[in-house]
Design a protein around this motif. Sequence first.
Motif, PDB file in Angstrom:
ATOM      1  N   HIS B 224      40.841   9.062 -94.911  1.00  0.00           N
ATOM      2  CA  HIS B 224      41.582  10.160 -94.548  1.00  0.00           C
ATOM      3  C   HIS B 224      41.311  10.851 -93.183  1.00  0.00           C
ATOM      4  N   LEU B 225      40.699   9.982 -92.305  1.00  0.00           N
ATOM      5  CA  LEU B 225      40.141  10.443 -91.162  1.00  0.00           C
ATOM      6  C   LEU B 225      41.449  10.857 -90.193  1.00  0.00           C
ATOM      7  N   ALA B 226      42.373  10.034 -90.244  1.00  0.00           N
ATOM      8  CA  ALA B 226      43.697  10.404 -89.368  1.00  0.00           C
ATOM      9  C   ALA B 226      43.280  10.806 -87.998  1.00  0.00           C
ATOM     10  N   PRO B 227      42.575   9.993 -87.052  1.00  0.00           N
ATOM     11  CA  PRO B 227      42.222  10.062 -85.764  1.00  0.00           C
ATOM     12  C   PRO B 227      43.424  10.422 -84.927  1.00  0.00           C
ATOM     13  N   MET B 228      43.168  11.558 -84.133  1.00  0.00           N
ATOM     14  CA  MET B 228      44.284  11.868 -83.103  1.00  0.00           C
ATOM     15  C   MET B 228      44.625  10.968 -81.930  1.00  0.00           C
ATOM     16  N   LEU B 229      45.649  10.119 -82.012  1.00  0.00           N
ATOM     17  CA  LEU B 229      45.788   9.161 -81.031  1.00  0.00           C
ATOM     18  C   LEU B 229      46.813   9.321 -80.170  1.00  0.00           C
ATOM     19  N   ASP B 230      47.295  10.524 -80.034  1.00  0.00           N
ATOM     20  CA  ASP B 230      48.300  10.994 -79.182  1.00  0.00           C
ATOM     21  C   ASP B 230      47.896  11.495 -77.913  1.00  0.00           C
ATOM     22  N   THR B 231      46.871  10.756 -77.196  1.00  0.00           N
ATOM     23  CA  THR B 231      46.459  11.320 -75.743  1.00  0.00           C
ATOM     24  C   THR B 231      46.277   9.783 -75.179  1.00  0.00           C
ATOM     25  N   ASP B 232      46.509   9.655 -73.824  1.00  0.00           N
ATOM     26  CA  ASP B 232      46.371   8.793 -73.074  1.00  0.00           C
ATOM     27  C   ASP B 232      44.979   8.409 -72.691  1.00  0.00           C
ATOM     28  N   THR B 233      44.178   9.115 -72.646  1.00  0.00           N
ATOM     29  CA  THR B 233      42.765   8.946 -72.300  1.00  0.00           C
ATOM     30  C   THR B 233      41.758   9.163 -73.639  1.00  0.00           C
ATOM     31  N   ALA B 234      40.955   8.134 -73.929  1.00  0.00           N
ATOM     32  CA  ALA B 234      39.808   8.302 -74.749  1.00  0.00           C
ATOM     33  C   ALA B 234      38.455   8.348 -74.170  1.00  0.00           C
ATOM     34  N   VAL B 235      37.533   8.951 -74.698  1.00  0.00           N
ATOM     35  CA  VAL B 235      36.148   8.677 -74.195  1.00  0.00           C
ATOM     36  C   VAL B 235      35.341   8.160 -75.159  1.00  0.00           C
ATOM     37  N   GLN B 274      49.090   6.295 -78.415  1.00  0.00           N
ATOM     38  CA  GLN B 274      49.259   6.665 -76.809  1.00  0.00           C
ATOM     39  C   GLN B 274      48.244   6.242 -75.958  1.00  0.00           C
ATOM     40  N   VAL B 275      46.849   6.052 -76.659  1.00  0.00           N
ATOM     41  CA  VAL B 275      45.795   5.666 -75.852  1.00  0.00           C
ATOM     42  C   VAL B 275      46.213   4.550 -74.728  1.00  0.00           C
ATOM     43  N   LYS B 276      45.818   4.873 -73.519  1.00  0.00           N
ATOM     44  CA  LYS B 276      46.033   3.894 -72.526  1.00  0.00           C
ATOM     45  C   LYS B 276      44.826   3.437 -71.696  1.00  0.00           C
ATOM     46  N   THR B 277      43.930   4.355 -71.638  1.00  0.00           N
ATOM     47  CA  THR B 277      42.442   4.378 -70.867  1.00  0.00           C
ATOM     48  C   THR B 277      41.553   4.636 -71.854  1.00  0.00           C
ATOM     49  N   VAL B 278      40.324   3.693 -71.703  1.00  0.00           N
ATOM     50  CA  VAL B 278      39.234   4.268 -72.612  1.00  0.00           C
ATOM     51  C   VAL B 278      38.143   4.277 -71.716  1.00  0.00           C
ATOM     52  N   TYR B 279      37.357   5.126 -71.427  1.00  0.00           N
ATOM     53  CA  TYR B 279      36.026   4.914 -70.794  1.00  0.00           C
ATOM     54  C   TYR B 279      34.828   5.183 -71.610  1.00  0.00           C
ATOM     55  N   ILE B 280      33.963   4.243 -71.411  1.00  0.00           N
ATOM     56  CA  ILE B 280      32.959   3.925 -72.369  1.00  0.00           C
ATOM     57  C   ILE B 280      31.593   4.505 -71.587  1.00  0.00           C
ATOM     58  N   VAL B 281      30.862   5.660 -71.825  1.00  0.00           N
ATOM     59  CA  VAL B 281      30.105   6.473 -71.059  1.00  0.00           C
ATOM     60  C   VAL B 281      28.565   6.208 -71.469  1.00  0.00           C
ATOM     61  N   GLY B 282      27.611   6.053 -70.440  1.00  0.00           N
ATOM     62  CA  GLY B 282      26.377   5.926 -70.745  1.00  0.00           C
ATOM     63  C   GLY B 282      25.565   6.809 -70.260  1.00  0.00           C
ATOM     64  N   GLN B 354      49.406  -6.485 -63.585  1.00  0.00           N
ATOM     65  CA  GLN B 354      50.430  -5.966 -64.520  1.00  0.00           C
ATOM     66  C   GLN B 354      49.964  -5.196 -65.805  1.00  0.00           C
ATOM     67  N   ALA B 355      48.917  -5.008 -65.960  1.00  0.00           N
ATOM     68  CA  ALA B 355      48.195  -4.621 -67.317  1.00  0.00           C
ATOM     69  C   ALA B 355      48.630  -3.197 -67.349  1.00  0.00           C
ATOM     70  N   THR B 356      49.194  -2.716 -68.580  1.00  0.00           N
ATOM     71  CA  THR B 356      49.251  -1.469 -68.818  1.00  0.00           C
ATOM     72  C   THR B 356      48.290  -0.583 -69.350  1.00  0.00           C
ATOM     73  N   LYS B 357      47.018  -1.170 -69.697  1.00  0.00           N
ATOM     74  CA  LYS B 357      46.202  -0.498 -70.399  1.00  0.00           C
ATOM     75  C   LYS B 357      44.703  -0.690 -69.523  1.00  0.00           C
ATOM     76  N   GLU B 358      44.006   0.254 -69.630  1.00  0.00           N
ATOM     77  CA  GLU B 358      42.735   0.117 -68.806  1.00  0.00           C
ATOM     78  C   GLU B 358      41.381   0.639 -69.675  1.00  0.00           C
ATOM     79  N   TRP B 359      40.060  -0.082 -69.179  1.00  0.00           N
ATOM     80  CA  TRP B 359      38.802   0.300 -69.858  1.00  0.00           C
ATOM     81  C   TRP B 359      38.070   0.349 -68.702  1.00  0.00           C
ATOM     82  N   GLY B 360      36.998   1.360 -68.903  1.00  0.00           N
ATOM     83  CA  GLY B 360      36.317   1.663 -67.656  1.00  0.00           C
ATOM     84  C   GLY B 360      34.640   2.154 -68.428  1.00  0.00           C
TER      85      GLY B 360
END
Lengths: 162, 548
Positions: B224-235, B274-282, B354-360
């Motif tokens: 039942h987690l139902a994570p909110m994916l209605d954002t363009d940026t995830a961290v 809607q997530v398009k960009t994911v930052y992986i932070v250390g 041409q990529a529509t998504k990104e990870w950093g």
Amino acid sequence: MAAAIRTKFPVLRRFSQVIFASFSSVSSPLRHGDYEYQDPKSEDEIVNITYVQKDGERIPIRGKVGDNVMYLAHRYDIPIEGACEASLACCTCHVYVHDDYSDRIQEATEEEEDMLDMAPFLKESSRLSCQITLSKDLDGIEVTLPQATRNFYVDGHVPEPH
Amino acid sequence: MDVKTGYVAGRLAFRGVLCRISGISTAAHCHAVKKHSCETVFKFSQRSLYQTSTPGQHRWFCHNSTPGQHRWFCHTATPSQHRWFCHTSTPGPHVCIVGSGPAGFYTAQHILKNHKTARVDIYEKLPVPFGLVRFGVAPDHPEVKNVINTFTNTASNERCSFLGNVTVGRDVTVAELRQAYDAVIMSYGADADKEFGIPGEDLSGVYSARAFVGWYNGLPQDKHLAPMLDTDTAVVLGQGNVALDVARILLTPLSILKITDITDHAAAALETSQVKTVYIVGRRGPLQTAFTIKELREMTKLPDCRPLLDPADFAGLEDKVKSLQRPRKRLTELLIKTAQTGGATAQEAQRLAQATKEWGLKFLRSPLEILSSEDGSRVSGIRLGVNQLEGSDSSARAVPTGETEVLSCGLVLRSIGYKSEPIDDTVPFDSQKGVIPNEAGRVTGCKGLYCSGWVRRGPTGVILTTMTDGFETGKAVVDDLTTGILQPVGGVRGQEWIQPLLQKKGIQAVTFEDWNKIDSEEMMRGEKVGKPREKILDVKEMLQVAQS
């Protein structure tokens, strides 16, 4: 005498049938490596390979063209793990290939090199045995098992072999 | 096989229709057995026959007198009540393992292989086995799950039993297990996760990566987690393989995911994500990342996805790389290469453009506070502290500089490690390290109690790290049994002693055969929708299928 019993006592015959049938139908899990369990059909097919154990014991095996070195080891109970079943997702089938033969095997792919990164006691001659297929060219090849297949001491401590 | 000796002193050994019904015998020396154990080959030689004289209830016992291989067959001649049970009468020691993930199974495998009479019972709180292999390994990594075949082989050993749906610490206590078993091994892993303890950590839109993984992998408690994916940026906070897994699942095209065993609801949610960009932070630098090269390479090859690595983060590293150990060297070389913008070939450059998504990857950043939106309804960003490194390589420490910056986002996944918890008051636990104190798998100060896997050495490492660990604990148990440190006790033991306790509480243990039913049902449902399986998410439903 066995035949006599079986005819005289139908129950016993049925019983022995049940037991034989169930013995032969003991199911084995999903079997990759069926090919390695087939014996070579002719001398032409034979490829000799020697597995050298951790303690130096040499085990000469008569493999055949097309045999996968890891599955062939499984057939003869040589202790190579093969946890991921030859899918390049582990390094438990790590072996050292004898210098004379390393050029004759197909070069390691990027995927194999990535998994070799995780293997302890890595050497120039290290390869994943699940990626080596026997061919006539490799007749007489020797592969040596490393001291361990996974070193979990991050500080480099080497556990005593056991 | 010499059937003619199944037959002694001129007497007929068996009469009537032979059928096999396995059952729990009320006689103290018999064990509950699985149906197929009765099909095991046995040797007849020097048997003795025994017959009760109760009319209509003749019982014949066939007893192989080879030590260690005694087998009893009990056969009622009363029509339609024929019963066979297969029983080793030399009481082999009884071993209990708590937890059916890789640690539990590899420990069991080692004990069964190296001790010829030990019986191993594996307890699991869920009705389904395999732990993180089922619930942790990403759906797009099916080859990693091949170890399940090895585990299935272990479970099929006649001396091995699986008891699912039994929660140790609640349905049965560790003290009760220690009474019933000669050795008890804790292999229950880590099902909690580490937290930062910073303000805003409990805002909507902030989840543990562990729960997110459980959500897309069908762990009942996370459905039942139902994570909110209605954002363009995830961290994603953390730079281990789990962090890369969750980033990859957020960015992988659905066409690839929907033919895996990812849960239905996760696939549906990701379809509208809607997530398009994911930052992986250390918090430290590129030389301290905890992920491995295979997973990093997968990120660089993600379809329709562009890497956002700042070349400045890798300034000066080319020289350092030459002196690194091979794994770290290759990993850093790949990071440096990926950071070079533009791509290696013209084709690659076009693909990236041409990529529509990104990870950093962001380095040298620690989260200080999670910021909420104006109405307080969810996360809107993270205030990050900028760090500098003191020391080098794996022992480098992150030290705050005092500088901060804000990173806007609508979804935060915390991936800084799993955490074990104590199972029972009677088992020692080191809360600081989050492990059970032990030496080579033997729990400190508790004879007969052992541990293996993450609960023993901490929640890091891949399946094969756990394999080596499981073998090490297995060896400790086998050694203690063979040298007499553990003295097996006779009488009613093992699951025969435990089952009545469970039955009193109305708990029905799930056997491995029952799991096979669940397994088949899942595969059948999956086939209908083009997936390897459709996981059952509800424990009650699992039990229904198991008991059908």
